[in-house]
Design a protein around this motif. Structure first.
Motif, PDB file in Angstrom:
ATOM      1  N   LYS A  65      44.055 -33.022 -21.618  1.00 19.55           N
ATOM      2  CA  LYS A  65      43.245 -34.201 -21.341  1.00 19.55           C
ATOM      3  C   LYS A  65      42.689 -34.787 -22.633  1.00 19.55           C
ATOM      4  O   LYS A  65      42.525 -34.087 -23.636  1.00 19.55           O
ATOM      5  CB  LYS A  65      42.089 -33.862 -20.396  1.00 19.55           C
ATOM      6  CG  LYS A  65      42.535 -33.778 -18.944  1.00 19.55           C
ATOM      7  CD  LYS A  65      41.357 -33.699 -18.013  1.00 19.55           C
ATOM      8  CE  LYS A  65      41.808 -33.875 -16.568  1.00 19.55           C
ATOM      9  NZ  LYS A  65      42.177 -35.254 -16.252  1.00 19.55           N
TER      10      LYS A  65
ATOM     11  N   HIS B  75      33.623 -23.659 -20.459  1.00 14.67           N
ATOM     12  CA  HIS B  75      34.650 -23.938 -19.453  1.00 14.67           C
ATOM     13  C   HIS B  75      36.036 -23.488 -19.906  1.00 14.67           C
ATOM     14  O   HIS B  75      37.043 -23.855 -19.292  1.00 14.67           O
ATOM     15  CB  HIS B  75      34.673 -25.430 -19.136  1.00 14.67           C
ATOM     16  CG  HIS B  75      33.514 -25.887 -18.293  1.00 14.67           C
ATOM     17  ND1 HIS B  75      33.507 -25.793 -16.920  1.00 14.67           N
ATOM     18  CD2 HIS B  75      32.309 -26.409 -18.644  1.00 14.67           C
ATOM     19  CE1 HIS B  75      32.363 -26.267 -16.456  1.00 14.67           C
ATOM     20  NE2 HIS B  75      31.619 -26.656 -17.482  1.00 14.67           N
TER      21      HIS B  75
ATOM     22  N   LYS C 208      36.635 -27.750 -12.532  1.00 12.95           N
ATOM     23  CA  LYS C 208      36.236 -28.945 -11.798  1.00 12.95           C
ATOM     24  C   LYS C 208      35.867 -30.037 -12.797  1.00 12.95           C
ATOM     25  O   LYS C 208      34.855 -29.951 -13.486  1.00 12.95           O
ATOM     26  CB  LYS C 208      35.059 -28.636 -10.874  1.00 12.95           C
ATOM     27  CG  LYS C 208      35.415 -27.641  -9.758  1.00 12.95           C
ATOM     28  CD  LYS C 208      34.230 -27.372  -8.853  1.00 12.95           C
ATOM     29  CE  LYS C 208      34.613 -26.407  -7.739  1.00 12.95           C
ATOM     30  NZ  LYS C 208      33.458 -26.117  -6.845  1.00 12.95           N
ATOM     31  N   ILE C 209      36.725 -31.051 -12.874  1.00  9.76           N
ATOM     32  CA  ILE C 209      36.564 -32.109 -13.862  1.00  9.76           C
ATOM     33  C   ILE C 209      35.264 -32.877 -13.668  1.00  9.76           C
ATOM     34  O   ILE C 209      34.576 -33.220 -14.643  1.00  9.76           O
ATOM     35  CB  ILE C 209      37.772 -33.070 -13.811  1.00  9.76           C
ATOM     36  CG1 ILE C 209      39.070 -32.314 -14.117  1.00  9.76           C
ATOM     37  CG2 ILE C 209      37.580 -34.221 -14.785  1.00  9.76           C
ATOM     38  CD1 ILE C 209      39.084 -31.631 -15.468  1.00  9.76           C
ATOM     39  N   ASN C 210      34.897 -33.144 -12.419  1.00 12.00           N
ATOM     40  CA  ASN C 210      33.650 -33.878 -12.154  1.00 12.00           C
ATOM     41  C   ASN C 210      32.434 -33.114 -12.649  1.00 12.00           C
ATOM     42  O   ASN C 210      31.502 -33.688 -13.215  1.00 12.00           O
ATOM     43  CB  ASN C 210      33.519 -34.164 -10.653  1.00 12.00           C
ATOM     44  CG  ASN C 210      34.538 -35.159 -10.157  1.00 12.00           C
ATOM     45  OD1 ASN C 210      35.061 -35.954 -10.936  1.00 12.00           O
ATOM     46  ND2 ASN C 210      34.843 -35.121  -8.874  1.00 12.00           N
ATOM     47  N   THR C 211      32.460 -31.805 -12.446  1.00 13.77           N
ATOM     48  CA  THR C 211      31.342 -30.966 -12.907  1.00 13.77           C
ATOM     49  C   THR C 211      31.259 -30.975 -14.419  1.00 13.77           C
ATOM     50  O   THR C 211      30.170 -31.104 -14.997  1.00 13.77           O
ATOM     51  CB  THR C 211      31.530 -29.516 -12.410  1.00 13.77           C
ATOM     52  OG1 THR C 211      31.595 -29.517 -10.989  1.00 13.77           O
ATOM     53  CG2 THR C 211      30.360 -28.643 -12.869  1.00 13.77           C
TER      54      THR C 211
ATOM     55  N   SER D 141      32.335 -33.313 -16.456  1.00  8.85           N
ATOM     56  CA  SER D 141      31.882 -34.638 -16.883  1.00  8.85           C
ATOM     57  C   SER D 141      30.383 -34.804 -16.716  1.00  8.85           C
ATOM     58  O   SER D 141      29.693 -35.354 -17.583  1.00  8.85           O
ATOM     59  CB  SER D 141      32.617 -35.727 -16.084  1.00  8.85           C
ATOM     60  OG  SER D 141      34.009 -35.653 -16.290  1.00  8.85           O
ATOM     61  N   GLU D 142      29.849 -34.321 -15.590  1.00  9.63           N
ATOM     62  CA  GLU D 142      28.408 -34.418 -15.340  1.00  9.63           C
ATOM     63  C   GLU D 142      27.607 -33.605 -16.351  1.00  9.63           C
ATOM     64  O   GLU D 142      26.568 -34.058 -16.839  1.00  9.63           O
ATOM     65  CB  GLU D 142      28.096 -33.946 -13.916  1.00  9.63           C
ATOM     66  CG  GLU D 142      28.602 -34.897 -12.832  1.00  9.63           C
ATOM     67  CD  GLU D 142      28.404 -34.323 -11.439  1.00  9.63           C
ATOM     68  OE1 GLU D 142      27.847 -33.203 -11.329  1.00  9.63           O
ATOM     69  OE2 GLU D 142      28.808 -34.993 -10.462  1.00  9.63           O
ATOM     70  N   GLU D 143      28.097 -32.423 -16.678  1.00  8.45           N
ATOM     71  CA  GLU D 143      27.378 -31.573 -17.630  1.00  8.45           C
ATOM     72  C   GLU D 143      27.382 -32.181 -19.026  1.00  8.45           C
ATOM     73  O   GLU D 143      26.390 -32.106 -19.751  1.00  8.45           O
ATOM     74  CB  GLU D 143      28.005 -30.173 -17.646  1.00  8.45           C
ATOM     75  CG  GLU D 143      27.766 -29.390 -16.361  1.00  8.45           C
ATOM     76  CD  GLU D 143      28.356 -27.997 -16.423  1.00  8.45           C
ATOM     77  OE1 GLU D 143      28.813 -27.581 -17.516  1.00  8.45           O
ATOM     78  OE2 GLU D 143      28.370 -27.307 -15.387  1.00  8.45           O
TER      79      GLU D 143
ATOM     80  N   LYS E 257      34.552 -40.516 -21.263  1.00  4.35           N
ATOM     81  CA  LYS E 257      35.801 -40.806 -20.550  1.00  4.35           C
ATOM     82  C   LYS E 257      36.669 -39.571 -20.634  1.00  4.35           C
ATOM     83  O   LYS E 257      36.794 -38.959 -21.699  1.00  4.35           O
ATOM     84  CB  LYS E 257      36.534 -41.990 -21.175  1.00  4.35           C
ATOM     85  CG  LYS E 257      35.854 -43.345 -20.983  1.00  4.35           C
ATOM     86  CD  LYS E 257      36.694 -44.446 -21.611  1.00  4.35           C
ATOM     87  CE  LYS E 257      36.036 -45.791 -21.442  1.00  4.35           C
ATOM     88  NZ  LYS E 257      36.845 -46.884 -22.089  1.00  4.35           N
TER      89      LYS E 257
ATOM     90  N   ASN F  83      40.497 -38.571 -19.591  1.00  6.09           N
ATOM     91  CA  ASN F  83      41.772 -39.088 -19.089  1.00  6.09           C
ATOM     92  C   ASN F  83      42.877 -38.060 -19.251  1.00  6.09           C
ATOM     93  O   ASN F  83      42.864 -37.272 -20.203  1.00  6.09           O
ATOM     94  CB  ASN F  83      42.170 -40.373 -19.816  1.00  6.09           C
ATOM     95  CG  ASN F  83      41.104 -41.455 -19.656  1.00  6.09           C
ATOM     96  OD1 ASN F  83      40.574 -41.667 -18.580  1.00  6.09           O
ATOM     97  ND2 ASN F  83      40.810 -42.134 -20.748  1.00  6.09           N
TER      98      ASN F  83
END
Length: 236
Positions: free
Chosen positions: A158, A182, A213-216, A218-220, A231, A233
């Motif tokens: 990514k 991670h 978990k990509i969303n987790t 990103s949030e962190e 971003k 991607n």
């Protein structure tokens, strides 16, 4: 025998064969181009169509010249078409360089090279070779991509972009600590400093398991002090 069959079986270059082969070139390259466009690659629909059409036209011209101007023998129909193979390398190199940080874009560069070869095959009237090559190309781009991610989950690459007002410290930066948490392998880091906006732009190429978990993540990252925007991607 129908008109289409006559055109398919025609060995000489006529208006009908030119129109049919050029149209077939557009259809085949559009299918591959849509797949690349879906993955947001710089060489997408229009690029693949233009490359294939150009290769087809050059192949048609290579056959037409010795066929029409027979007084200039000996003539080699493959001589002009052969230049496509070396010339297409410039576009392939551009697709790789577009990604910047590492050796990326090789799949797109390879698809450009193959679609040019398919265009030459269409121009030469090799319809079965065209069908087989197109099928294999789509299989490699779509199904082998899914298989590779399934069998090699840690090979999930990514591109992470982080815009921060807190600067960057290679040894103690909290973003690196979080990626380490991670189990993300940082392959490359590129840093741009904007003194006018007092902002640091960080570009990471990371190798990470699909189990994360990509969303987790990103949030962190977004909760880190100074981070303004992120971003994340997929690189294909």
């Amino acid at each position: 025998m129908t008109l289409i069959e006559e055109i398919i079986n025609e060995k000489s270059i006529t208006t009908g064969t030119v129109a049919f082969r050029m149209l077939l070139s557009v259809v085949v390259s559009a299918i591959v181009g849509i797949e690349r466009e879906y993955h947001k690659q710089p060489a997408g629909l229009r690029t693949h169509i233009l490359i294939s059409m150009g290769a087809t036209l050059i192949m048609l011209l290579s056959i037409y010249i010795p066929q029409t101007f027979s007084q200039y023998k000996p003539a080699d129909p493959g001589r002009l078409a052969a230049q496509v193979v070396s010339g297409i390398g410039f576009l392939g190199a551009g697709a790789i360089m577009k990604f910047g940080f590492n050796v990326k874009g090789l799949t797109t560069a390879a698809s450009i090279w193959v679609i040019a070869a398919i265009g030459l095959a269409i121009g030469a009237g090799m319809y079965w070779a065209t069908a087989i090559a197109t099928g294999i190309l789509l299989f490699a781009l779509i199904f082998l991509d899914l298989f590779e991610k399934w069998i090699f989950p840690s090979k999930f690459i990514k591109h992470l972009s982080v815009y921060s007002s807190a600067g960057f410290n290679l040894k103690t930066d909290p973003i690196l600590e979080l990626l380490k948490k991670h189990k993300a392998n940082v392959r490359t880091i590129d840093i741009e400093q904007s003194f006018d906006e007092k902002r640091t732009s960080l570009y990471f190429v990371i190798q990470i398991s699909e189990k994360v978990k990509i969303n987790t993540l990103s949030e962190e990252i977004g909760e880190i002090e100074g981070v303004q925007k992120i971003k994340l991607n997929q690189i294909v």
